[in-house]
Design an enzyme around this catalytic site. Structure first.
Site, PDB file in Angstrom:
ATOM      1  CD  GLU A   1      -2.016  -1.383   3.042  1.00 53.03           C
ATOM      2  OE1 GLU A   1      -2.091  -0.386   3.779  1.00 53.03           O
ATOM      3  OE2 GLU A   1      -2.187  -2.533   3.439  1.00 53.03           O
TER       4      GLU A   1
ATOM      5  CE  LYS B   1       4.790   5.553   7.026  1.00 56.33           C
ATOM      6  NZ  LYS B   1       4.594   6.950   7.357  1.00 56.33           N
TER       7      LYS B   1
ATOM      8  CG  ASP C   1       3.512  12.889   4.528  1.00 57.25           C
ATOM      9  OD1 ASP C   1       3.415  12.540   5.729  1.00 57.25           O
ATOM     10  OD2 ASP C   1       4.387  13.651   4.101  1.00 57.25           O
TER      11      ASP C   1
ATOM     12  CE1 TYR D   1      -3.298   2.675   9.245  1.00 60.60           C
ATOM     13  CE2 TYR D   1      -3.212   4.543   7.751  1.00 60.60           C
ATOM     14  CZ  TYR D   1      -3.110   4.025   9.032  1.00 60.60           C
ATOM     15  OH  TYR D   1      -2.822   4.840  10.084  1.00 60.60           O
TER      16      TYR D   1
ATOM     17  CE  LYS E   1       8.884   6.976   6.459  1.00 58.39           C
ATOM     18  NZ  LYS E   1       9.438   8.050   7.067  1.00 58.39           N
TER      19      LYS E   1
ATOM     20  CB  CYS F   1      22.117  47.560  -9.639  1.00 57.82           C
ATOM     21  SG  CYS F   1      22.466  46.138 -10.675  1.00 57.82           S
TER      22      CYS F   1
ATOM     23  CB  CYS G   1      25.255  48.401 -13.276  1.00 61.20           C
ATOM     24  SG  CYS G   1      23.592  48.953 -12.851  1.00 61.20           S
TER      25      CYS G   1
ATOM     26  CB  CYS H   1      18.781  47.391 -11.614  1.00 61.90           C
ATOM     27  SG  CYS H   1      20.069  48.246 -12.519  1.00 61.90           S
TER      28      CYS H   1
ATOM     29  CB  CYS I   1      22.437  47.186 -15.565  1.00 55.39           C
ATOM     30  SG  CYS I   1      22.586  45.783 -14.457  1.00 55.39           S
TER      31      CYS I   1
END
Ligand code: IVH
Length: 792
Positions: free
Chosen positions: A124, A126, A128, A236, A324, A418, A421, A448, A454
């Protein structure tokens, strides 16, 4: 017969029918009626119960909406404790588990041929979520409890009753008088995304992952909140039972399913440990596409007598194990936040992390999107952060662990200059308009202001400019562009056209042939269609689609450059914000210079392929009423502007109207609002400027009732799916767009037609489900021919 008798009968009938549909929908996953029909039966039952409240029972399908809020949860003792599972991480851990099972069952040594004995295991996923125990007495749900410490949990009966797939009453017959079923309450990924989006919108708390969202939703004292959350249950196993359900785990779950309890669709029986490993790999491969989060799979000795023989360790069974998968979330330290500068100058925070392995991949950086996100997460440098990586998705910072914040944690500040630049960094403004006034509010993006001065922006701008869907200059890779910028050989896209053989040949990776090829590719790009050129300019928020709309509707670069924001909003899908971006891009003197250089015959000499004509979709929407709408005169809606247009026909006449004329056209309050609005010189000027521009663009003022018919497919949205054989996809798209249709990537109720080639899958299915017309490629071709398209 009492007067309630027929109602009572109908109520019973409706309940039985609704329960059967619930079962088909939630347990069998095979609904047999449309949702709308279910809703109709449900409303009928609700209405009857409202008339006959004495007939309402706790098990009625209507009784899931959530009872009164509690002040605290009661306690529940678990007669049979709720245990946890041992973990296997590696294949060898699982093999060791299998050997210990064999030893415990006295099976060691294998068969006569030394082939080993195969134990049967139930497999099955698992899930969460959170473990819960549901108690049924005589087939009715009487209690729901959390796991708690395993022996004592919390009474969450009112909450579990709101979970749609938890039966309030069991189906069929033969169930034990007392039946406790155990399983996981979880939130499917899609429900989680939708919930977070809703929460963010309403300013509520967002959740870091579906598990937290499920926990937060289930442990609510107010069941109405739980009822509004997309929770599901998956069983389950069993707890206390007054009679054994079946002699094996798989048979037991199948029996519970027959009684209406939802179980996993992925339940399988495996013969031997190798089959378990196959299952682990199969589910692992499909993990991302499952509708819910899982953190592993669970293997249980299938035979219940064998389970009893194997028994328990302190808190975990000897007969079951969780195998797991690598975790999708890990904790690590936020070492620093650095700022990256993108093509449009957006300065984006990036998390530099202490490297950590997440779902099998080392992660050292994660994007933080923008400063609002940093604020939402409450991030400080030095924090321990939760990093999540799901599939190929870019790693994300999901949250911080506040308890682990060090004393010297530092706040994250956007730099004033910036990092590339040194230009000033500004917060973007969003334009909001209400009551005829434009107001600017602060956006979440910082930029900027250096633009092409730049280096970071210049590099990205050039990369974009030459890309395949823009100017399509082949042979100019990112590395070459970096070199060109770093060695100051180019300072704008225009400089590309001034590059010489001598300059290129000196770059890394270039020889005579590649150098000539590149020069040729640059020369070949000199005659771009207008839409490509606009796209190539890299105007913020102007993607390929918007560029096409601009080119098609306005027909020339000159008009696009001059267009006022209000005029741009006449175009489909261009809102005020994008309109302002476009307008201010062309208002910028540096951008104007670059464009002029690109087009000047004595400089780069680009020749745009442009029609010079206004597109039908543009001229069709221009009317005095629509223009007055765009001014957003307070209290005057579309009804009012239409009346003004019908009466006055021209803007001049509206501006010149006296009070009496105005009053005869509109109710007093609106009439006063119009006069007040135009009494402000700025508003009247703006209206005149828009009108003048529309006229200058060659748009004929339409008389109100006679709207020009647009292109044959104007207003339609088409979707192309499957493989097309007669056309390339780009070609099919281009043809449709020329006819005025929009081509979208996904099917919705608004889709006009779906063209489905061989191999069409989910989009075609969706179209059928929604009743959208779908045609094959041949029919598509016929339709194009019928519309006068000439196919080569
Ligand atoms: S069996 C004695 N089966 O995992 C056996 N547990 O680590 C007890 N879980 O508390 C559990 N999916 O919340 C089992 N198919 C599954 C499961 C499952 C998820 C959770 C459950 C349990 C925890 C144990």
């Amino acid at each position: 017969m009492t007067t309630t008798q027929p109602a009572a009968q109908r109520i019973d009938q409706l309940r039985a029918e609704l329960e059967a549909h619930n079962y088909r929908y939630h347990v069998l996953d095979e609904p047999s009626i449309p949702d709308a029909e279910y809703d109709r039966l449900f409303r009928e039952l609700q209405a009857l119960e409202a008339l006959h409240p004495e007939l309402i029972t706790a098990q009625s399908p209507t009784q899931r909406v959530g009872a009164e809020a509690l002040s605290a949860f009661g306690e529940v003792r678990h007669e049979i404790p709720m245990l946890s599972l041992g973990n296997a991480f590696e294949e060898e851990d699982l093999r060791a588990f299998d050997r210990s099972v064999q030893a415990g069952l006295g099976l060691q040594g294998g068969d006569l041929f030394g082939g080993g004995v195969q134990v049967q295991y139930s497999c099955e996923p698992k899930l969460d979520g959170l473990a819960v125990s549901l108690r049924y007495e005589n087939g009715l749900l009487v209690r729901g409890a959390t796991r708690g410490d395993g022996s004592t949990g919390e009474d969450i009966t009112s909450n579990v009753r709101t979970i749609r797939n938890v039966p309030l009453k069991l189906q069929g017959n033969g169930w034990p008088e007392v039946l406790e079923v155990r399983g996981e309450v979880f939130m499917p990924k899609a429900g989680f995304e939708a919930l977070n989006a809703r929460q963010a919108e309403s300013g509520g708390k967002t959740f870091a992952n579906p598990r937290n969202a499920a926990a937060g939703s289930l442990r609510q004292l107010d069941p109405k909140i739980t009822a509004s959350r997309p929770l599901e249950f998956c069983c389950y196993g069993v707890g206390q039972v007054s009679a054994e359900v079946a002699s094996s785990q798989v048979a037991m779950l199948e029996q519970l399913k027959a009684w209406g309890i939802p179980i996993s669709r992925e339940l399988k029986l495996a013969h031997g440990v190798d089959a378990c490993l196959d299952y682990y790999r199969d589910i692992g491969q499909r993990r991302m596409s499952l509708a819910y989060d899982i953190d592993g799979v669970v293997f249980k000795v299938n035979n219940i007598e064998d389970q009893q023989q194997l028994g328990f360790r302190a808190r975990t069974p000897h007969w079951a194990i969780a195998h797991k998968y690598p975790a999708q979330e890990e904790l690590t330290e936020l070492l620093d936040v650095e700022f990256q500068v993108g093509r449009t100058g957006a300065v984006t925070p990036v998390a530099r992390l202490k490297p950590v392995k997440v779902a099998g991949v080392m992660v050292a950086n994660a994007t933080l999107h923008n400063m609002d996100e940093v604020a939402r997460l409450g991030l400080m440098i030095g924090d321990t952060v939760i990093i999540r990586r799901a599939g190929d998705v870019i790693p994300q910072v999901m949250g911080v662990v506040p308890e682990r914040r060090p004393a010297d944690a530092k706040p994250v500040h956007i730099p004033e200059n910036c990092p590339v630049c040194g230009s000033h960094v500004e917060r973007t403004q969003l334009v909001k308009r209400s009551k005829g006034k434009e107001t600017f509010i602060e956006g979440s993006v910082y930029r900027c202001v250096g633009r092409l001065a730049c280096a970071a922006q210049l590099k990205q701008a050039i990369i974009h400019f030459v890309s395949r869907r823009a100017m399509d200059i082949e042979g100019l890779g990112d590395k070459t562009i970096e070199q060109l910028v770093d060695e100051q050989l180019i300072a704008s896209p225009a400089d590309l056209y001034r590059l010489t053989y001598a300059q290129i040949i000196n770059l890394e990776g270039f020889a005579e042939v590649s150098c000539n090829k590149l020069l040729q590719a640059i020369a070949d790009s000199r005659k771009p269609p207008l839409a490509r050129f606009i796209y190539a300019l890299g105007i913020p928020d102007v993607g390929e689609e918007t560029a096409k709309v601009l080119a098609r509707a306005l027909g020339s670069l000159e008009r696009v450059q001059q267009a006022l924001p209000e005029v741009l909003t006449y175009l489909p899908d261009i809102g005020l914000e994008v309109a302002h971006e476009i307008h201010s891009f062309f208002a910028d003197s540096h951008n104007r210079e670059v464009i002029a250089a690109l087009l000047a015959a004595d400089q780069c000499g680009l020749q745009l392929e442009q029609s010079g004509e206004l597109g039908a979709e543009f001229s069709a929407c221009a009317s005095l009423a629509s223009m007055l709408d765009k001014l957003h005169i307070p209290s005057v809606g579309p009804g009012g502007t239409q009346k003004l247009a019908d009466k006055f026909v021209t803007l001049d006449a509206v501006l010149a109207a006296d009070w009496l004329d105005m009053r005869q056209t509109l109710p007093e309050k609106q009439a006063a609002a119009v006069r007040e609005f135009f009494a402000t010189a700025e508003n009247a000027q703006r209206a005149r400027a828009i009108e003048a521009q529309l006229e200058a663009f060659g748009m004929h003022w339409l008389s109100e009732k006679k709207v020009i018919e647009g292109l044959p497919l104007a207003g339609q949205t088409w979707v192309l799916t499957g493989s097309l054989e007669l056309f390339s996809r780009d070609q099919a798209k281009a043809e449709l767009e020329k006819l005025g249709a929009k081509v979208a990537g996904s099917v919705s109720a608004k889709t006009s037609v779906v063209v489905a080639g061989p191999g069409a899958g989910s989009k075609l299915a969706k179209a059928r489900e929604l009743g959208v017309v779908s045609i094959d490629e041949e029919a598509f071709k016929q339709r194009l021919l019928a519309l006068g398209v000439e196919l080569g």
